[in-house]
Design a protein around this motif. Structure first.
Motif, PDB file in Angstrom:
ATOM      1  N   LEU A   1       0.988  -1.340   0.099  1.00 30.83           N
ATOM      2  CA  LEU A   1      -0.106   0.014   0.155  1.00 30.83           C
ATOM      3  C   LEU A   1       0.950   1.313  -0.125  1.00 30.83           C
ATOM      4  CD1 LEU A   1      -2.824   1.372   0.240  1.00 30.83           C
ATOM      5  CD2 LEU A   1      -2.463   1.185   2.866  1.00 30.83           C
ATOM      6  N   ILE A   2       0.694   2.247  -0.816  1.00 33.59           N
ATOM      7  CA  ILE A   2       1.267   3.416  -0.908  1.00 33.59           C
ATOM      8  C   ILE A   2       0.530   4.514  -0.722  1.00 33.59           C
ATOM      9  CG2 ILE A   2       3.163   4.810  -2.386  1.00 33.59           C
ATOM     10  CD1 ILE A   2       3.024   2.234  -4.486  1.00 33.59           C
ATOM     11  N   PRO A   3       0.460   5.053   0.692  1.00 29.74           N
ATOM     12  CA  PRO A   3      -0.457   5.889   1.068  1.00 29.74           C
ATOM     13  C   PRO A   3       0.428   7.500   0.868  1.00 29.74           C
ATOM     14  CG  PRO A   3       0.448   5.047   3.007  1.00 29.74           C
ATOM     15  CD  PRO A   3       1.091   4.212   1.766  1.00 29.74           C
ATOM     16  N   THR A   4      -0.401   8.310   1.019  1.00 29.58           N
ATOM     17  CA  THR A   4       0.342   9.788   1.544  1.00 29.58           C
ATOM     18  C   THR A   4       0.312   9.725   3.119  1.00 29.58           C
ATOM     19  OG1 THR A   4       0.350  11.993   1.347  1.00 29.58           O
ATOM     20  CG2 THR A   4      -1.531  11.028   1.406  1.00 29.58           C
ATOM     21  N   PHE A   5       1.083  10.409   3.685  1.00 27.56           N
ATOM     22  CA  PHE A   5       1.288  10.139   5.278  1.00 27.56           C
ATOM     23  C   PHE A   5       1.703  11.463   6.026  1.00 27.56           C
ATOM     24  CE2 PHE A   5       5.375   8.654   3.952  1.00 27.56           C
ATOM     25  CZ  PHE A   5       6.123   9.108   4.992  1.00 27.56           C
ATOM     26  N   TYR A   6       1.246  11.808   6.859  1.00 28.86           N
ATOM     27  CA  TYR A   6       1.761  12.858   8.000  1.00 28.86           C
ATOM     28  C   TYR A   6       2.076  12.435   9.224  1.00 28.86           C
ATOM     29  CZ  TYR A   6      -0.874  15.621   4.848  1.00 28.86           C
ATOM     30  OH  TYR A   6      -1.239  16.474   3.805  1.00 28.86           O
ATOM     31  N   THR A   7       3.267  12.696   9.678  1.00 27.19           N
ATOM     32  CA  THR A   7       3.916  12.519  10.890  1.00 27.19           C
ATOM     33  C   THR A   7       3.591  13.485  11.809  1.00 27.19           C
ATOM     34  OG1 THR A   7       6.196  13.087  10.438  1.00 27.19           O
ATOM     35  CG2 THR A   7       5.391  10.806   9.993  1.00 27.19           C
ATOM     36  N   LEU A   8       2.890  13.538  13.104  1.00 24.51           N
ATOM     37  CA  LEU A   8       2.691  14.533  13.867  1.00 24.51           C
ATOM     38  C   LEU A   8       3.342  14.422  15.272  1.00 24.51           C
ATOM     39  CD1 LEU A   8      -0.884  14.762  12.840  1.00 24.51           C
ATOM     40  CD2 LEU A   8       0.704  16.280  12.237  1.00 24.51           C
ATOM     41  N   GLU A   9       3.903  15.264  15.619  1.00 23.00           N
ATOM     42  CA  GLU A   9       4.950  14.857  17.072  1.00 23.00           C
ATOM     43  C   GLU A   9       4.227  15.573  18.064  1.00 23.00           C
ATOM     44  OE1 GLU A   9       8.181  13.102  18.612  1.00 23.00           O
ATOM     45  OE2 GLU A   9       8.050  13.629  16.404  1.00 23.00           O
ATOM     46  N   VAL A  10       3.921  14.539  19.384  1.00 23.40           N
ATOM     47  CA  VAL A  10       3.396  15.065  20.429  1.00 23.40           C
ATOM     48  C   VAL A  10       4.449  15.000  21.499  1.00 23.40           C
ATOM     49  CG1 VAL A  10       1.867  14.600  22.242  1.00 23.40           C
ATOM     50  CG2 VAL A  10       1.092  14.145  19.877  1.00 23.40           C
ATOM     51  N   THR A  11       4.917  16.083  22.258  1.00 20.96           N
ATOM     52  CA  THR A  11       5.871  16.137  23.305  1.00 20.96           C
ATOM     53  C   THR A  11       5.422  15.871  24.701  1.00 20.96           C
ATOM     54  OG1 THR A  11       5.928  18.460  23.177  1.00 20.96           O
ATOM     55  CG2 THR A  11       7.317  17.484  21.800  1.00 20.96           C
ATOM     56  N   ASN A  12       4.044  16.188  24.784  1.00 22.99           N
ATOM     57  CA  ASN A  12       3.302  15.930  26.058  1.00 22.99           C
ATOM     58  C   ASN A  12       3.398  14.420  26.621  1.00 22.99           C
ATOM     59  OD1 ASN A  12       2.065  18.161  24.295  1.00 22.99           O
ATOM     60  ND2 ASN A  12       1.616  18.760  26.466  1.00 22.99           N
ATOM     61  N   THR A  13       3.609  14.191  27.722  1.00 24.91           N
ATOM     62  CA  THR A  13       3.666  12.915  28.376  1.00 24.91           C
ATOM     63  C   THR A  13       2.191  12.684  28.950  1.00 24.91           C
ATOM     64  OG1 THR A  13       4.630  13.582  30.450  1.00 24.91           O
ATOM     65  CG2 THR A  13       6.077  12.558  28.442  1.00 24.91           C
ATOM     66  N   LEU A  14       1.187  11.964  28.396  1.00 27.08           N
ATOM     67  CA  LEU A  14      -0.122  11.848  28.722  1.00 27.08           C
ATOM     68  C   LEU A  14      -0.495  10.341  28.613  1.00 27.08           C
ATOM     69  CD1 LEU A  14      -2.105  14.396  26.534  1.00 27.08           C
ATOM     70  CD2 LEU A  14      -1.144  15.080  28.722  1.00 27.08           C
ATOM     71  N   VAL A  15      -1.344   9.734  29.518  1.00 28.49           N
ATOM     72  CA  VAL A  15      -1.741   8.593  29.338  1.00 28.49           C
ATOM     73  C   VAL A  15      -3.219   8.751  28.456  1.00 28.49           C
ATOM     74  CG1 VAL A  15      -3.177   6.664  30.704  1.00 28.49           C
ATOM     75  CG2 VAL A  15      -1.005   7.771  31.688  1.00 28.49           C
ATOM     76  N   CYS A  16      -3.294   8.136  27.108  1.00 33.16           N
ATOM     77  CA  CYS A  16      -4.057   8.433  26.258  1.00 33.16           C
ATOM     78  C   CYS A  16      -5.481   8.094  26.625  1.00 33.16           C
ATOM     79  CB  CYS A  16      -3.864   8.058  25.059  1.00 33.16           C
ATOM     80  SG  CYS A  16      -2.448   8.669  24.345  1.00 33.16           S
ATOM     81  N   THR A  17      -6.562   8.971  26.441  1.00 33.99           N
ATOM     82  CA  THR A  17      -7.830   8.232  26.440  1.00 33.99           C
ATOM     83  C   THR A  17      -8.306   8.307  24.964  1.00 33.99           C
ATOM     84  OG1 THR A  17      -8.813  10.572  26.959  1.00 33.99           O
ATOM     85  CG2 THR A  17      -8.322   9.071  28.793  1.00 33.99           C
ATOM     86  N   HIS A  18      -9.276   9.255  24.821  1.00 32.66           N
ATOM     87  CA  HIS A  18      -9.641   9.369  23.309  1.00 32.66           C
ATOM     88  C   HIS A  18      -8.860   9.838  22.474  1.00 32.66           C
ATOM     89  CE1 HIS A  18     -13.517   8.412  25.451  1.00 32.66           C
ATOM     90  NE2 HIS A  18     -13.972   7.978  24.420  1.00 32.66           N
ATOM     91  N   VAL A  19      -8.605   9.579  21.028  1.00 30.69           N
ATOM     92  CA  VAL A  19      -7.687  10.376  20.220  1.00 30.69           C
ATOM     93  C   VAL A  19      -8.429  10.375  18.962  1.00 30.69           C
ATOM     94  CG1 VAL A  19      -5.546  10.181  18.900  1.00 30.69           C
ATOM     95  CG2 VAL A  19      -5.610   8.914  21.137  1.00 30.69           C
ATOM     96  N   GLY A  20      -8.444  11.685  18.645  1.00 27.08           N
ATOM     97  CA  GLY A  20      -9.172  12.237  17.322  1.00 27.08           C
ATOM     98  C   GLY A  20      -8.027  12.795  16.102  1.00 27.08           C
TER      99      GLY A  20
END
Length: 904
Positions: free
Chosen positions: A669-688
């Motif tokens: 599969l050849i998608p277009t993609f984005y990398t998004l950097e999160v520097t906060n240290t959280l315990v994830c709940t919902h991700v949108g």
């Protein structure tokens, strides 16, 4: 081997527990401070520990002001106590307490004297109380001295008797048992929760087409004066028309009254109900549904009295139908201000559009992180054939399935609930049985979770709506381990776009609620990119490699199955032509690609035979036409990636592979993609993920999200919605709960069809570009220097260092560190040591229950004395968190029963 033994007491029908052998894996943490002894009637040594770590992000008390210190009895890891900041002092005749206080350096004040010679002293904190008690215990004239304690007293786990409702034995979703009284399939285990609560004091709002409030099984549960018809602005909750039967069936699943000698029982049979009518006379017709403004009013109506809402309705289109600003405001007010600021628990159905290739994330109400979205699970534990998948789904609950997936057995039973009486309703007639009906759809699943939510809130009225969401997720278990969509996320939790975290166990949920510490409100981190990137057209490919491979076979267009998807390249594997694969494949295909011709049997059956033979993926080629590619319907449960290609291409691959045994193939599969950097240290709940594109046909587009811990959420698969899009849509996922937020998130967008769109006299490809990607991460902030999702202080208090990861289980109790952190249980000492408990299930039957791990084999053994020879009575496969087994009561009531982990 770990073994526990008990002796049922036929005289009082309670349990006497005797420990035959108790072993806790891993021992105590190195962080424990000291061993102390006091002067007590029973000499005991305690190993002090730091107080239990607060929930991630919660404020921790300073050491000097801690009112309680936890300790474990030496050599008894299951025996834990807490020492307070007060000291019990008992002295002999003529001994002055004032003189004794002068001998210790710790400040103490005399607070109470319950009787002569017995005193309660106040220290500055629990550590000072411990120090003073140790010192005073050495003084002459002291009979006893120790801190005031919280000791491990608690309810014996009990199991509710069968209610006298005559059709309860047909309610498999509540109690799924065979003639021997043992479980024969999944259920909600409500009888394990009912001894604690049945939803007393909690009101559930049913937003639907109206409820027959005078139904004999519902009338006693209706909260008077609170129902309302929002569609017509009338103070009534009665059905909107003669065809409005849906709400009455939904209401019965929530709270049909139990033990009234009538019909059925609801999940929370003592909760109260209100009916909020949202539909007009044309039931479920678009034109007769409440307006945006009426929905806003409904969601926030009586929000300080109605604790839980159920909504078994949703998007009726193939497109993406968002929540409008007014309705969103109503939901926001309900969850922010309702229940005195704790928030209303809003539960809704995931939808019934799987067979139309729709997704629960296409419904703005169901996708919203403020609600609990519920899938439907059939009688054998698998998701139903119609239940819409979605990364936003939190849990599933039982329902019927008239049309099970192809090649997958017979239809399964509906769930039994209340129906309108007389000639109205789904089951017209004058008999009592006609007042009840079988019901299915996610409409039937959602109210059952609303019932569990009602019991959870009744058990702990201090819970926020978010706390209830977590309890539902953490009390759930997966019942179909063959679900190809199921994966284990970075925190060690099984998640699936089909059923979320699985089906909740009502007893586990209620017990968890009793000891739950409120979590802090999550923080939100938003990262975005506005870089425009074209979406590669027709980007899923079969590629061949080998000597002089023809150019036409190096990149072959294909269509994916509906099951497991090759988002990551498969790697080049040898090709094996297995023909039609209409029967079992006897050749070992391990580490190979199966080339299969269409025809004879279903796609799903062919792919499954290849999987059973060990194939890593399958290529299915058409048996008609030349360049036409056949979509592979009915393949949602395919266990290996599979693609469909044209007949001409399949023939060419077969010819080439026959002439070149070294030929290999891969899926790419050849998608277009984005990398998004999160520097906060959280315990994830919902991700949108908010996504804007210019793509001219949404049906061709696949969207996935990969977390820094490697978990992939499927936000959109190729579908049947032929309009442009996604134009501007926010997808949500529960699949990353409890993972670390820190690091690189990856959003992948691909086009998987070579569709063309009419343009004047010609055509143009259906293509487009991404113009905005926005990542939204909700999570609980923690200090997390090793970026693993575990709070550093919590780790150090438990282990002394940061060496363990979130998926590790050092104490071997079946709960990962990530789970222990959220639930607040010690990760270094098993909080569920093997201990068998007994209850009289019903006259003539005994029920045994013990903590268990999934898949571990247990042996139930019996003997006439604890020192006698124990004989195996049954071998039982464990189910986390508790396993049970029911036997006929033996003629010899003076017997001992034991459970061990060395079952054959």
């Amino acid at each position: 081997m770990i073994t526990s033994v008990c002796r049922p007491d036929p005289a009082v029908r309670t349990m006497r527990l005797g420990v035959w052998m108790l072993v806790a894996a891993g021992g105590l943490a190195a962080a424990s401070a000291a061993t102390v002894r006091f002067r007590e009637p029973l000499p005991t040594a305690y190993l002090l520990e730091e107080p239990a770590a607060a929930a991630p992000g919660a404020t921790r008390a300073a050491p000097a002001t801690r009112p309680w210190t936890r300790a474990t009895v030496v050599d008894e890891p299951e025996h834990q106590v807490e020492f307070s900041d007060r000291v019990v002092l008992q002295t002999g005749p003529g001994v002055s307490p004032e003189a004794l206080l002068a001998t210790v350096s710790v400040p103490l004040t005399l607070d109470r004297q319950p009787e002569p010679g017995l005193f309660i002293l106040q220290a500055t904190d629990s550590r000072a109380a411990i120090e003073a008690a140790v010192a005073l215990s050495e003084e002459p004239g002291v009979i006893a001295c120790y801190p005031v304690m919280r000791r491990p007293w608690g309810r014996h786990r009990t199991f509710a008797p069968v209610p006298d409702d005559p059709y309860f034995n047909e309610q498999w979703h509540l109690d799924h048992r065979g003639t021997d009284r043992n479980l024969t399939g999944p259920d909600l285990n409500v009888r394990g929760a009912w001894p604690v609560t049945r939803g007393e004091g909690v009101i559930v709002g049913v937003g639907d087409d109206g409820v027959q409030t005078g139904h004999p099984d519902l009338s006693g549960r209706i909260a008077q004066g609170l129902s309302y018809n929002f569609f017509r602005s009338l103070p009534t909750g009665l059905p909107a028309s003669s065809e409005a039967n849906h709400g009455t069936a939904v209401a019965g699943l929530v709270s049909a009254e139990d033990n009234n000698g009538r019909g059925v029982s609801g999940v929370a049979p003592r909760a109260q109900l209100v009916s909020w009518v949202l539909f007009g006379t044309s039931v479920f017709g678009f034109e007769s549904f409440a307006s945006d403004e009426q929905l806003m009013d409904m969601f926030q109506y009586l929000s300080n009295r109605v604790a839980v809402q159920n909504h078994s309705w949703g998007n009726a289109t193939l497109g993406q139908l968002g929540m409008d600003a007014l309705a969103s405001s109503g939901v926001g007010n309900a969850v922010t201000n309702g229940r005195g600021g704790l928030g209303v628990v809003i539960v809704r159905a995931a939808g019934n559009a799987r067979l139309r290739a729709s997704n629960a994330n296409d419904d703005g109400f169901a996708a919203d992180p403020r609600v609990v979205t519920v899938a439907a699970i059939r009688k054998d534990g698998r998701v139903t054939s119609y239940s819409s998948p979605g990364a936003n789904i939190l849990v599933g609950a039982p329902s019927g399935d008239t049309f099970p997936p192809e090649g997958d057995g017979l239809p399964t039973d509906d769930v039994l609930t209340t129906d309108r009486t007389g000639n109205d309703g789904y089951s017209a007639g004058s008999t009592d049985r006609a007042n009840y009906t079988g019901f299915d759809g996610t409409s039937a699943s959602s109210p059952q979770i609303a019932g569990i939510a009602a019991m959870v809130v009744a058990a702990n009225t201090n819970l926020t709506f978010r706390d209830v969401q977590h309890i539902l997720a953490l009390s759930s278990r997966h019942l179909d381990l063959a679900d190809p969509a199921m994966r284990t996320n970075g925190a060690g939790f099984r998640v699936s776009e089909n059923v979320g975290f699985g089906m909740p166990d009502a007893a586990a949920a209620v017990q968890m609620a009793l000891r739950w510490n409120n979590l802090p409100r999550p923080e939100r981190v938003v990262v975005e990119s506005r870089v425009r990137r074209e979406i590669p057209d027709d980007a899923l490919r079969v590629g061949l490699a080998g000597p002089d491979v023809p150019a036409t076979l190096r990149s072959v267009k294909c269509l994916p199955s509906l099951g497991r998807h090759p988002d990551n390249p498969t790697g080049f594997l040898p090709i094996v032509d297995v023909g039609l694969a209409n029967g079992p494949i006897t050749r070992d295909l391990t580490g190979r690609a199966a080339l299969i011709q269409r025809g004879g049997t279903l796609f799903a059956e062919k792919i499954e035979r290849a999987a059973q033979a060990g194939a890593s993926f399958a290529i299915v080629y058409n048996n008609t036409g030349t360049t036409e590619i056949q979509a592979m319907g009915g393949t949602k449960f395919a266990r290996i990636p599979a693609v469909s290609i044209a007949r001409s291409t399949g023939d060419a691959i077969r010819t080439y592979a026959a002439a070149n045994p070294a030929a290999t193939a891969r899926l790419l599969l050849i998608p277009t993609f984005y990398t998004l950097e999160v520097t906060n240290t959280l315990v994830c709940t919902h991700v949108g993920v908010r996504l804007r594109t210019t793509h001219t046909r949404r049906s061709d587009v696949r969207v996935t999200l990969v977390s820094p811990m490697g978990t992939r959420s499927i936000l959109q698969a190729i579908n049947n919605h032929e309009a442009p899009g996604p134009v501007d849509w926010t997808y949500w996922s529960t699949q990353h709960f409890y993972e670390s937020s820190f690091g690189e998130w990856r959003v992948e967008v691909s086009d998987q069809r070579d569709t063309v769109i009419p343009l004047g006299a010609g055509t143009r490809p259906a293509t487009g570009a991404v113009t905005l990607v926005q990542l939204i991460v909700d999570g609980i902030p923690i200090t997390d220097t090793d970026r693993d999702g575990l709070d550093d202080e919590w780790e150090r208090q438990a282990f002394g260092d940061l060496r363990f990861g979130p998926r590790d289980d050092p104490d071997g109790d079946g709960a990962s560190n990530a789970r222990e952190q959220m639930v607040g249980t010690p990760p270094h000492v098993s909080d569920a040591p093997l201990r068998v408990e007994w209850t009289e299930f019903e006259p003539g039957f005994w029920r045994f229950e013990w903590p268990a791990l999934d898949g571990l084999r247990y042996s139930l053994r019996t003997a006439s004395s604890v020192g006698g020879s124990f004989v195996q009575r049954a071998a039982v496969t464990g189910r986390f968190p508790f396993t049970e087994y029911v036997i006929r009561a033996p003629a010899d009531l003076e017997r001992y029963f034991g459970v061990s982990t060395n079952a054959p």
